[in-house]
Every structure is written in C-alpha cells, then in structure tokens.
Design an enzyme around this catalytic site. Structure first.
Site, PDB file in Angstrom:
ATOM      1  N   HIS A 101       0.585  -1.383  -0.271  1.00 32.53           N
ATOM      2  CA  HIS A 101       0.352   0.298   0.806  1.00 32.53           C
ATOM      3  C   HIS A 101       0.802   1.133   0.047  1.00 32.53           C
ATOM      4  O   HIS A 101       0.242   2.692  -0.295  1.00 32.53           O
ATOM      5  CB  HIS A 101      -1.001   0.011   1.072  1.00 32.53           C
ATOM      6  N   ARG A 134       7.087  -5.763   3.352  1.00 35.36           N
ATOM      7  CA  ARG A 134       5.545  -6.066   2.670  1.00 35.36           C
ATOM      8  C   ARG A 134       5.412  -6.079   1.533  1.00 35.36           C
ATOM      9  O   ARG A 134       5.538  -5.328   0.939  1.00 35.36           O
ATOM     10  CB  ARG A 134       4.555  -5.584   3.447  1.00 35.36           C
ATOM     11  N   GLU A 141      -5.765 -11.927   6.856  1.00 31.07           N
ATOM     12  CA  GLU A 141      -6.528 -11.095   7.491  1.00 31.07           C
ATOM     13  C   GLU A 141      -8.215 -11.222   6.405  1.00 31.07           C
ATOM     14  O   GLU A 141      -8.245 -10.802   6.087  1.00 31.07           O
ATOM     15  CB  GLU A 141      -5.705  -9.734   6.273  1.00 31.07           C
ATOM     16  N   ASP A 178      -8.261  -5.488   7.452  1.00 33.35           N
ATOM     17  CA  ASP A 178      -8.889  -6.132   6.266  1.00 33.35           C
ATOM     18  C   ASP A 178      -9.431  -7.102   6.946  1.00 33.35           C
ATOM     19  O   ASP A 178     -10.898  -7.559   6.903  1.00 33.35           O
ATOM     20  CB  ASP A 178      -8.068  -6.922   5.780  1.00 33.35           C
TER      21      ASP A 178
HETATM   22  C1  3PY Z   1      -4.726  -4.533   7.751  1.00 34.70           C
HETATM   23  O1  3PY Z   1      -4.709  -4.409   8.929  1.00 34.70           O
HETATM   24  O2  3PY Z   1      -5.117  -5.718   6.422  1.00 34.70           O
HETATM   25  C2  3PY Z   1      -3.039  -4.725   6.954  1.00 34.70           C
HETATM   26  O3  3PY Z   1      -3.185  -4.762   6.029  1.00 34.70           O
HETATM   27  C3  3PY Z   1      -2.714  -3.916   8.217  1.00 34.70           C
HETATM   28  O4  3PY Z   1      -0.798  -4.076   7.337  1.00 34.70           O
HETATM   29 MG    MG Z   2      -4.565  -5.628   5.201  1.00 28.12          MG
END
Ligand code: 3PY
Ligand code: MG
Length: 269
Positions: free
Chosen positions: A47, A72, A151, A177
C-alpha cells in the site's frame, strides 16, 4: 565479538520486537525510525509508495540504523519476495494468504533446497550480514523469515492448513482487512471486539502449530494486548502519522496559528 542476532533469533526466543511501518518512498525516514529505537522497520510495497530501488535503499538504511529490515510485498509477488531477501530483508510479509497453496508458494520462494526452491545469489544480503557464501547458505533458511498475512475469513477457515506448511515460519495478522472481511464489508473495525477475538484465536493456533506470530497494531494498548496473546512481531507507528502529528503539534505551538491547524487527516491506517 558478540554474534549478530537476527529478527528470527529474537522472535524464536520469545522477545517481542516492535516495528514501525513506512509508506513514503524514503531511505532516511526508515533510518531515522531505526535510530529512534525501533527494533525493526517495515517497508510497505503493498500500500506504500516504494518501488524496488527505493526498497533496496531503505533496507540498507534500516540496517545502517541498527534495526531489522522487513518488507511487505504486493499480493502474490513471490518472485519479488526472493529478490528482496537477496537484497538483505530479514523478513518478508505476504498479504492476503488465503489457502495452503498460497502459503506454500510464498514460503518456498524464500528457502533454499531441499526446503524450498529459492534461487541462489544473495549478493547484498551477504554484504549486510557479513557472512561468507557458505555461512549464508547454511544459515539463511533459519535466519530469514516468511510471514503469511491472515486477514480474511477465508484465511481463518484455511488456518489449520496454512499452519501445516512446514516451510512457512509464521503468520502476520492484518486487523483492518480482517474486520472488513468478517463484517462482509460493512465495518472497518481493527480495534473492535470481534476482531480482537479472532486475533486471539489466530495467535493460539499459530503458537500451538509451532509458528511465529506477528500483528499490525494501531495503538500502544493494542501492542500490550497483542504481546499477551503471544504475538512477537508487533507493528506500531506509521511514518505518515508521525509527520502529520508532529506538523500539527509544531503549528499548534504558534499562538496565531493554533486555531488554523487542520482537523482533517488522511494519514491513519
Ligand atoms: C491490515 O490491517 O489489513 C493490514 O494489512 C495492516 O498492515
Ligand atoms: Mg491488509
């Protein structure tokens, strides 16, 4: 000389490591955060604004600042994961791992045979670790980490299978997420009760499977909660938020600007 301690050594020995999180394409900001005392600094290529060159520079500067470099990657980019480990990242976090097949493909890209199918030439990594090729080859499968992001509801449903992948070092929870997925898109609630319950369950399963667990946190309180759940890599503190809040504080110190400090902010997660 004392032996270099890798992020992997610290996490495996149970030490919690706190990482800051970087979106801005800068090498100095991650180094400043490392020098401020963060044990690790994470570069966000999913991101954030980082390209490959910017990430390589940032990894070097994080190491120079005395912290563990983590990256990441964008969703599904396992070839990039291998390149970044070659460039000296100690840990790769892979977003949106939703199945055993996702986890296997990701984890294998980071491990040399016979464990995985990582291809040889860790030029930058050996310069940063100070190891010979032979030492690096022997140690790197255990000194570098691949963490699969959990996530989504799909990932929770597949968690036992994901955790059964022997090449995978651990998981990393993305609570934003996760809250979106658990609420079917109706709520962004990373700090909510339902998300916290899911996070506790994920940690419990990961630890029972002998895996490492990490998580993204949005407050100091959440960091403490995460450590008590068993998480050992905890993110807390974002470059954009730091700059935003320091800018507001500085403006607020000027009496005639105090009331003008903008309330709007796009810097949160
Ligand atoms: C989330 O909280 O979805 C993330 O990807 C945090 O890095
Ligand atoms: Mg995320």
């Amino acid at each position: 000389m004392t032996e270099k301690q890798f992020l992997a050594d610290k996490m495996r020995s149970g030490q919690p490591v706190v990482t800051s999180w970087c979106f801005l394409r800068s090498a100095m900001i991650p180094e400043i955060l490392a020098r401020a005392g963060y044990g690790a600094v994470t570069i966000d290529m999913q991101h954030g604004m980082y390209d490959f060159d910017g990430t390589v520079d940032a990894v070097t500067h994080i190491a120079l600042g005395g912290a563990h470099p983590i990256v990441r990657i964008p969703v599904g980019d396992n070839a990039l994961a291998g390149r970044l480990i070659d460039m000296g990242a100690e840990c790769i976090i892979a977003p949106m791992i939703n199945s055993k097949a996702d986890a296997e493909a990701f984890a294998r890209a980071l491990k040399y045979p016979p464990v995985g199918d990582r291809s040889w030439s860790p030029r930058r990594a050996v310069m940063l670790t100070g190891q010979s090729n032979e030492e690096y080859l022997k140690a790197s499968n255990s000194q570098t980490l691949g963490l699969a992001m959990i996530e989504t509801r799909e990932a929770i449903d597949a968690l036992d299978d994901i955790l059964s992948v022997p090449e995978l070092d651990g998981i990393f929870v993305g609570p934003s997420d996760l809250s979106l997925s658990l609420s079917n898109g109706s709520a962004l609630d990373p700090n909510g009760e339902a998300t916290a319950r899911a996070c506790a369950e994920i940690a419990q399963k990961a630890l029972a499977a002998g895996k490492l667990a990490g998580i993204f946190c949005l407050s100091g309180e959440k960091v403490e909660e995460a450590v008590s759940m068993g998480y050992r890599l905890i993110s807390h503190g974002i470059d954009t938020v730091f700059i935003d809040s320091a800018a507001r504080d500085a403006l607020g110190e000027v009496s005639w600007l105090k009331d003008k400090v903008s309330k709007a902010s796009g810097t949160g997660y």
